[in-house]
Scaffold this motif. Sequence first.
Motif, PDB file in Angstrom:
ATOM      1  N   HIS A 215     -63.920 -58.804  62.812  1.00  0.00           N
ATOM      2  CA  HIS A 215     -63.629 -57.726  63.264  1.00  0.00           C
ATOM      3  C   HIS A 215     -64.203 -57.548  64.791  1.00  0.00           C
ATOM      4  N   GLU A 258     -59.183 -50.691  57.859  1.00  0.00           N
ATOM      5  CA  GLU A 258     -58.197 -51.197  58.819  1.00  0.00           C
ATOM      6  C   GLU A 258     -58.746 -51.884  60.178  1.00  0.00           C
ATOM      7  N   ASP A 259     -59.871 -51.917  60.383  1.00  0.00           N
ATOM      8  CA  ASP A 259     -60.529 -52.518  61.469  1.00  0.00           C
ATOM      9  C   ASP A 259     -60.829 -54.034  61.220  1.00  0.00           C
ATOM     10  N   PHE A 261     -60.229 -57.564  59.369  1.00  0.00           N
ATOM     11  CA  PHE A 261     -59.384 -58.723  58.643  1.00  0.00           C
ATOM     12  C   PHE A 261     -60.309 -59.546  57.724  1.00  0.00           C
ATOM     13  N   TRP A 294     -56.910 -61.628  68.300  1.00  0.00           N
ATOM     14  CA  TRP A 294     -56.531 -60.511  67.860  1.00  0.00           C
ATOM     15  C   TRP A 294     -54.994 -60.302  67.964  1.00  0.00           C
ATOM     16  N   ASN A 295     -54.273 -60.576  68.989  1.00  0.00           N
ATOM     17  CA  ASN A 295     -52.901 -60.506  69.106  1.00  0.00           C
ATOM     18  C   ASN A 295     -52.227 -61.036  67.771  1.00  0.00           C
ATOM     19  N   GLN A 298     -52.838 -59.064  64.517  1.00  0.00           N
ATOM     20  CA  GLN A 298     -52.162 -57.779  64.429  1.00  0.00           C
ATOM     21  C   GLN A 298     -50.555 -58.282  64.053  1.00  0.00           C
ATOM     22  N   THR A 299     -50.075 -59.138  64.968  1.00  0.00           N
ATOM     23  CA  THR A 299     -48.657 -59.338  64.736  1.00  0.00           C
ATOM     24  C   THR A 299     -48.348 -59.885  63.267  1.00  0.00           C
ATOM     25  N   ARG A 301     -50.282 -59.079  60.819  1.00  0.00           N
ATOM     26  CA  ARG A 301     -50.249 -57.979  59.736  1.00  0.00           C
ATOM     27  C   ARG A 301     -49.178 -56.817  59.660  1.00  0.00           C
ATOM     28  N   SER A 302     -48.232 -57.087  60.725  1.00  0.00           N
ATOM     29  CA  SER A 302     -47.189 -56.132  60.951  1.00  0.00           C
ATOM     30  C   SER A 302     -46.194 -56.839  60.125  1.00  0.00           C
TER      31      SER A 302
END
Length: 686
Positions: A215, A258-259, A261, A294-295, A298-299, A301-302
């Motif tokens: 996080h 959600e903050d 992983f 982080w990018n 996040q990618t 996770r989507s």
Amino acid sequence: MVWNTAVYSLVLHFLCIERGFSFHPCHLRNSHRPNRSRRRGSIFSPTSFQKRTPSQLYPPSLFANREKINSDIDDWRDFRAKLVSRENNLSGNPNLNTPTANSSGWAYDAGYLIERGSLVISNVETTLGCHDLNQPYFHKAVVLLLDHEDTEFTKGILLNRPTDLQLSDEDIFYLDDDGIPEEETDTHESNLWHMNFGGDIAGLYDEKPMIVCLHNVTRKNSLDGSSDDMNDIVMKDVMVTSHHGARALVASGDASPEDFFVYFGFAGWDPGMLHEEIKRGSWTMVAANAPTIWNALQTQRSETNLAQAGFQMWHNLMEQIGKGNQDELGNELSHDNYFSDLMLKEWVNEMCLIARDDNEEEDDDEQEWMEKQNNMETVVADATNNDDDKSHDSFSMDEKIFRALEAAQGGPIEVGVVVRGSSLQPSPYMLQNHALHKSTVVVFQEEEQFSVGLILNIPTNETYTLMGSDGNHIADMNIRYGGPDSAVYVDEDEDEKAASKDSPRNFIWLHCNAALQDLRIGAPLQKDRLAGIWTCTESQAIQAIELGLAFSGEFMLVEGFVVWEKEPGGAGGVRGQVFEGNLEIVPTEPIPDIWQLLMSQTRLSLETLNDNIQLSHDAWNLGKKDKKKDEKVIQSRHVIGSQVDVSQIADDAMRIWQVIFLLPFKDRKIFSKLTTDRYRVPPNKK
């Protein structure tokens, strides 16, 4: 550019950096879990986790200075990134995609520099290895190093193995030092934690599982970003804490689930192991900053298609460091290691798609896969109905229940009984214990604590020189692989079980010769049945050959065996394997014909491999217990996103296992090329 390791070593020496989680060194071992069928919408009972906070993992003096140490390291990371960018710009190499001084996210090949906060990215290897079979999750893996010390254990988590499993606070509880569940005050039933597979050590199915939470949450009472007893800084803007710490941050209002992983398990290397694997070309060390990490997370996770197993994260990072040609080369040549991709997808399907609801919307590939799966289950249900028992016609009985009833009605499984590898699709041995796929096994010993079996259908490339009583050469006997264990559990008072004492190795001699059985040469494995498979000693085999009662080719020489442990009370063992559907009992009638087929196999080589496997499969097919039931073909399915059937993958995994473990390394290289040709498909089929 590859960063000069010697220069950075001086930097580390100057800073006098100490770092590392205080885990006891342990070996990286294979993923393990109980045999089970696919879980669909399953409800997990609360799982026990040991509570570990960074303050427990570090000496207080070191932990107090952690933020200062990491600040210095991050300054050097940014400085090195600028140097790399400058050198690549001066080199004018258009193929290098490296950091710029003003870019928010950067990553570059760090050569042999191993440090905390680095990414370890697996390369596509040209030679098949045991990792392709036993650890497919390391294929195209992205690992974040949480800790590294040259003389100690290296620890990391796999970033690109997401699962569909969500756990609530109530699913996880903590034990105190006495093993008693602690009373929790910060649980909330609405908190859902999306779980990721972090590695094969301390995973969900281990006795002491561990959860790690990644996080970038700053506590309200620590706005300066300094470390506290809930967090440990991996690198600038990347922190790690335990699940207990993450839950406390949520309870305090500093964060939401959600903050984070969240990862169960971790990967690890013994001292020097990672460096050797990097030199061998298995891994690329990558220096990257927090925005890049982080990018990527996040990618990922989507993404909704978890079956793609994190391929995109791996591909994007390889592109960023200028090594995208590894994947491009794969596209051009229909993927050098496409088999490894398929094994990874099947591993993800088995281990990461744990709680998927069949009613959820699927993408086209998964929808096609589910339709095939449903068709297969329908045919299986039909096949398990007994046409001679009308009570089964009134309803569709669950396959597992029917198999359990069938096993219970079969009586005890005695020594001498022959079993074969499961005919279920997909094979339970596709991802583990590959030697048992379509195997023929004789039960050799039954004890209170375990069962012992001998695999009969796998010749090795080794031979044993059999000498006569006069010292003359009789024959070169092919040695067969009987299983992974090599110390024979025998009662020395029972000659019929004893491996030959005059053999230099622990060989087990078997025969199925009716004339020798009539003469009582050796002893039957199944005491109350004179037919079937017998065991004998080497001296008895020599005597029979010299007297002209048998040929050397009528004796089978087996080394090694399989052990199936039993639970207290006798559950488990080979009977438990039959109960689970991993093994099936072979009728007694075809055993002589099965034996003849197996004795037709020859010494293993690349030239004899396919013929030996075909004979093995023919013998396995003869072992069908219910011919009428097996006439109803059980449909298989394709690996998700491919046109390759899972049955083909299981067959090839067993074939590759034989090459890797039973043939010389030079043959493995040749075979890898043949396997590549076998899996050549258009890129759009990937």
